[in-house]
Design a protein around this motif. Structure first.
Motif, short mmCIF file in Angstrom:
data_model
loop_
_atom_site.label_atom_id
_atom_site.label_comp_id
_atom_site.label_asym_id
_atom_site.label_seq_id
_atom_site.Cartn_x
_atom_site.Cartn_y
_atom_site.Cartn_z
N TYR A 135 -2.29 6.25 -8.21
CA TYR A 135 -1.53 7.29 -7.53
C TYR A 135 -0.90 8.24 -8.55
CZ TYR A 135 -1.63 3.76 -3.81
OH TYR A 135 -2.03 2.83 -2.90
N LEU A 136 -0.80 9.49 -8.16
CA LEU A 136 0.02 10.44 -8.91
C LEU A 136 1.45 10.25 -8.44
CD1 LEU A 136 0.49 12.89 -10.77
CD2 LEU A 136 -0.05 14.35 -8.80
N ALA A 137 2.36 10.05 -9.40
CA ALA A 137 3.76 9.82 -9.05
C ALA A 137 4.65 10.63 -9.98
CB ALA A 137 4.11 8.34 -9.13
N GLN A 138 5.86 10.90 -9.53
CA GLN A 138 6.83 11.64 -10.34
C GLN A 138 7.96 10.70 -10.74
OE1 GLN A 138 8.76 15.03 -8.48
NE2 GLN A 138 8.92 16.07 -10.46
N ASP A 139 8.30 10.77 -12.04
CA ASP A 139 9.43 10.01 -12.54
C ASP A 139 10.70 10.72 -12.10
OD1 ASP A 139 11.49 8.89 -14.10
OD2 ASP A 139 10.09 8.33 -15.68
N ASN A 140 11.50 10.08 -11.28
CA ASN A 140 12.69 10.72 -10.73
C ASN A 140 13.77 10.96 -11.78
OD1 ASN A 140 11.53 10.68 -8.15
ND2 ASN A 140 12.31 8.62 -7.75
N GLU A 141 13.68 10.30 -12.93
CA GLU A 141 14.68 10.49 -13.97
C GLU A 141 14.32 11.61 -14.94
OE1 GLU A 141 15.51 6.80 -15.89
OE2 GLU A 141 16.51 5.95 -14.14
N THR A 142 13.02 11.70 -15.28
CA THR A 142 12.60 12.71 -16.26
C THR A 142 11.96 13.92 -15.61
OG1 THR A 142 10.38 11.75 -16.56
CG2 THR A 142 12.17 10.85 -17.92
N GLY A 143 11.47 13.78 -14.38
CA GLY A 143 10.78 14.87 -13.71
C GLY A 143 9.32 14.95 -14.08
N GLY A 144 8.86 14.12 -15.02
CA GLY A 144 7.46 14.14 -15.45
C GLY A 144 6.55 13.41 -14.48
N TYR A 145 5.25 13.57 -14.69
CA TYR A 145 4.26 12.95 -13.82
C TYR A 145 3.57 11.80 -14.54
CZ TYR A 145 4.99 17.03 -10.88
OH TYR A 145 5.56 17.99 -10.10
N VAL B 105 5.92 8.56 -5.08
CA VAL B 105 4.48 8.74 -4.96
C VAL B 105 4.19 10.13 -4.40
CG1 VAL B 105 2.37 7.90 -3.85
CG2 VAL B 105 4.13 6.28 -4.64
N ILE B 106 3.25 10.84 -5.00
CA ILE B 106 2.87 12.17 -4.53
C ILE B 106 1.57 12.12 -3.73
CG2 ILE B 106 2.20 14.50 -5.27
CD1 ILE B 106 4.07 14.14 -7.66
N ARG B 107 0.54 11.53 -4.31
CA ARG B 107 -0.74 11.42 -3.59
C ARG B 107 -1.63 10.42 -4.30
NH1 ARG B 107 -4.53 14.39 -6.59
NH2 ARG B 107 -3.60 15.95 -8.02
N PRO B 108 -2.65 9.87 -3.60
CA PRO B 108 -3.61 8.98 -4.25
C PRO B 108 -4.53 9.78 -5.19
CG PRO B 108 -3.61 8.68 -1.87
CD PRO B 108 -2.85 9.94 -2.14
N LEU B 109 -4.88 9.18 -6.30
CA LEU B 109 -5.84 9.77 -7.23
C LEU B 109 -7.20 9.08 -7.14
CD1 LEU B 109 -3.63 10.18 -10.45
CD2 LEU B 109 -4.39 11.99 -8.91
N HIS B 110 -7.16 7.78 -6.93
CA HIS B 110 -8.42 7.02 -6.87
C HIS B 110 -8.15 5.71 -6.15
CE1 HIS B 110 -12.24 5.23 -8.08
NE2 HIS B 110 -11.57 4.17 -8.48
N GLU B 111 -9.07 5.29 -5.30
CA GLU B 111 -8.94 4.02 -4.61
C GLU B 111 -10.28 3.30 -4.63
OE1 GLU B 111 -7.34 4.30 -0.72
OE2 GLU B 111 -5.39 5.09 -1.35
N HIS C 205 0.86 -1.18 0.00
CA HIS C 205 0.00 0.00 0.00
C HIS C 205 0.90 1.24 0.00
CE1 HIS C 205 -3.61 2.35 0.62
NE2 HIS C 205 -2.96 3.05 1.53
N LEU C 206 0.74 2.08 -1.01
CA LEU C 206 1.66 3.20 -1.20
C LEU C 206 1.14 4.45 -0.50
CD1 LEU C 206 2.48 2.71 -5.00
CD2 LEU C 206 3.69 1.81 -3.00
N GLU C 207 2.07 5.25 -0.03
CA GLU C 207 1.74 6.52 0.60
C GLU C 207 2.64 7.61 0.04
OE1 GLU C 207 2.17 5.99 4.77
OE2 GLU C 207 0.45 4.62 4.96
N ALA C 208 2.25 8.86 0.28
CA ALA C 208 3.01 9.99 -0.23
C ALA C 208 4.47 9.91 0.20
CB ALA C 208 2.40 11.30 0.26
N ARG C 209 5.37 10.25 -0.73
CA ARG C 209 6.82 10.29 -0.55
C ARG C 209 7.49 8.92 -0.63
NH1 ARG C 209 7.76 14.82 4.26
NH2 ARG C 209 6.57 16.49 3.26
N MET C 210 6.70 7.86 -0.74
CA MET C 210 7.32 6.55 -0.92
C MET C 210 7.92 6.46 -2.31
SD MET C 210 4.68 3.84 0.91
CE MET C 210 5.69 2.46 0.37
N VAL C 211 9.03 5.73 -2.43
CA VAL C 211 9.71 5.54 -3.71
C VAL C 211 9.54 4.09 -4.13
CG1 VAL C 211 11.91 5.60 -4.93
CG2 VAL C 211 11.38 7.36 -3.23
N ILE C 212 9.07 3.91 -5.37
CA ILE C 212 8.94 2.57 -5.93
C ILE C 212 9.66 2.57 -7.27
CG2 ILE C 212 6.63 3.18 -6.79
CD1 ILE C 212 5.93 0.21 -6.62
#
Length: 577
Positions: free
Chosen positions: A288-298, A275-281, A263-270
């Motif tokens: 979840y809304l997440a940020q790609d740490n390599e490209t910076g995109g969402y 992970v930034i925040r849940p979008l739908h459950e 179960h993912l939560e904000a700031r967790m890295v996978i």
């Protein structure tokens, strides 16, 4: 690179003594990540000479395989990935024949043979339909690995017993072979192997061991000189190095399936994502809304719910979802995002659509203008057409599965219920026949156990259109309750005009037809439905046209007088004297 699968290749193809080359071949050596997860693919297809469009079939089969195979889930085995791609391709080719002028003569339709070789880790995987051949050369010994799917009627007369596109379903030969360094595989069409012995191919390859392109060319020339009157294509692949055995063992572990994500939560890295925040459950999945740490995109990162871990049918659909998103290239369908790392657990990655669902938009805009509704519906229809062109059905079209971004672009999301023609779900029939869509928007035919069609997706789109215009559903909840054909025949359409909104009367006619409980009485094409939302049908105009006496009294009385005069003249002529 040490401990990595590497190959040398050669190929040659020519039309020979024919006017058109109906053969097509291709190969893909992917980057390092997919080399490990998917392997190297070599594909050869041969169109049938009785068809003038079979070269289209062979080109489509090869290019489609090389594109779609590498889009399948990393958690799928080579066998499952390739077979599903081939079954989908077969259904698409078969559908093209059914919709063409050749629908009554399958020998002239979109048909081809296909042989594919996938080299992954230390194993060769072979897939075969038709009479092309794959030979295996180890040392000086050569072996034919495929069987010709050809039925001989006489010594000189035969026909294909199996091919892509010839039937709605296709049987695919599959086998595996353990690789050794130095192994050589030779793929040929019948224009080669019917005129050149395996021993001759061995000698020509041995004479050009450092230039496999030259070897392929020599094989082609020799077959031509031996009298071949068909197209000629040959591909040669030599295994130069193999990965270490421990890598193959790790890979085998991956084929058994990835573990469920926690179960993912904000700031967790996978893997490469934060992970930034849940979008739908829901009880089925978490997005979840997440940020790609390599490209910076969402991206939108979707994981299956732990509650579904014992549902194989759901997991099959979950793994197909990302593949489907990769296959469809349309501005109105959510796209799959890419990842440069192997996944540590089970999840899918799609583009993040910044905006709101159509369900929320409808709450915020309870009485939209008719033109706004048309714009939304037309964009959804464009997305649906992208599914239907690939012989796929969305099956769960509803306001919550449609997004509107900040620019007003509408996108279909959540492809988990999508049906791909030709792919048989590996689940019990009782599971397969369950209704996958949301009940209020699902077409009636699903509730009586019938298969869906593009008309089923059209029904769902018409329900959304009706709801946008009226704020309610055309049949309420009665469609889901009507589980027999008799009950469905009693469904009563409620006019969209009852709400007193400023809606043209002919729009109601359009919706009534699109929402008919019987699919064959609906619009058969999305384009017809969209056109009629902007243009009154002739049927409606004829029914609502004012009487001639009201529109043109003078013309009415002139016409009436002419008829009376004609009757009077007849009476004078035939009146007894």
């Amino acid at each position: 690179m040490p401990n990595q699968l590497t190959v040398s290749t050669g190929h040659c193809s020519a039309k020979g003594r024919k006017e058109v080359n109906q053969d097509f071949h291709g190969m893909r050596i992917p980057d390092e990540l997919q080399l490990v997860t998917k392997g190297i693919a070599i594909v050869l297809a041969d169109g049938i000479s009785s068809s003038q469009v079979s070269q289209i079939a062979s080109q489509t089969a090869v290019t489609g395989f090389l594109e779609d195979y590498y889009c399948t889930s990393e958690a799928w085995s080579v066998k499952k990935s390739a077979q599903r791609v081939l079954m989908a391709t077969n259904s698409w080719l078969h559908a093209q024949t059914r919709q063409s002028q050749y629908r009554y003569d399958r020998e002239k339709g979109y048909i081809c043979t296909l042989s594919a070789l996938i080299l992954k880790s230390t194993t060769a995987h072979l897939f075969h339909i038709g009479d092309a051949r794959i030979h295996h050369l180890r040392g000086t010994s050569i072996e034919q690995l495929t069987s010709d799917h050809r039925l001989w009627i006489t010594r000189d007369q035969s026909h294909l017993s199996r091919a892509l596109g010839i039937e709605a379903h296709v049987e695919i030969d599959y086998r595996t072979l353990a690789l050794e360094q130095g192994d050589v595989f030779v793929l040929t069409t019948d224009g080669i192997h019917e005129h050149l012995s395996p021993a001759s191919m061995v000698n020509l390859i041995a004479s050009n061991t450092h230039d496999l392109d030259a070897a392929a060319k020599q094989i082609l020339i020799r077959a031509y000189d031996q009298g071949s009157d068909d197209n000629l294509t040959v591909q040669i692949v030599r295994v130069d190095s193999l990965p270490a055995q421990q890598d193959a063992t790790e890979l085998l572990g991956q084929l058994t399936g990835l573990p469920f994500a926690p179960h993912l939560e904000a700031r967790m890295v996978i893997d490469q994502f934060t992970v930034i925040r849940p979008l739908h459950e829901s009880n089925r999945s978490h997005v979840y809304l997440a940020q790609d740490n390599e490209t910076g995109g969402y991206v939108a990162l979707k994981t299956p719910s732990m509650d579904m871990r014992h549902d194989p049918a759901y997991l099959e659909r979950f793994l197909m979802e990302e593949w489907i998103a990769r296959r469809i290239d349309n501005a109105h369908v959510v796209k799959a995002a890419t990842s440069s790392h192997r996944r540590s657990c089970l999840y899918t990655i799609n583009e993040y659509v910044a905006g709101q669902t159509l369900a929320q938009w409808m709450i915020d805009n309870p009485r939209p203008e008719l033109e706004t509704v048309r714009t939304i519906v037309e964009q959804v229809a464009q997305g649906l057409r992208a599914f239907h062109r690939l012989e796929m059905l969305h099956q769960d079209l509803r306001p919550a599965n449609v997004m509107i971004d900040g620019n007003g672009t509408v996108k279909i999301i959540d492809l988990g219920a999508t049906q791909v023609a030709g792919i048989m779900e590996m689940t019990p029939p009782a599971v397969d026949q369950s209704v996958l869509g949301t009940l209020q928007y699902t077409a009636p035919e699903y509730f009586v156990g019938d298969h869906g069609s593009p008309c089923s997706d059209l029904f769902s789109l018409a329900v959304i259109t009706y709801q946008l215009l009226s704020g309610r559903l055309p049949y309420g909840v009665e469609v889901a309750r009507a589980r027999t054909r008799v009950a469905q025949s009693r469904l009563t359409y409620r006019s969209v005009l009852d709400e007193g909104r400023d809606i043209p009367a002919w729009i109601d006619d359009v919706l009534k037809k699109a929402l008919h409980p019987q699919p064959h009485k609906r619009y058969q094409e999305l384009s017809e439905f969209i056109y009629d939302l902007r243009n009154p049908t002739q049927r409606f105009l004829d029914r609502t046209r004012a009487p001639l006496m009201e529109r043109n009294p003078q013309q009415f009385w002139q016409f009436t007088s002419a008829i009376l005069a004609f009757i009077l003249a007849l009476m004078l002529i035939f009146w007894p004297r």
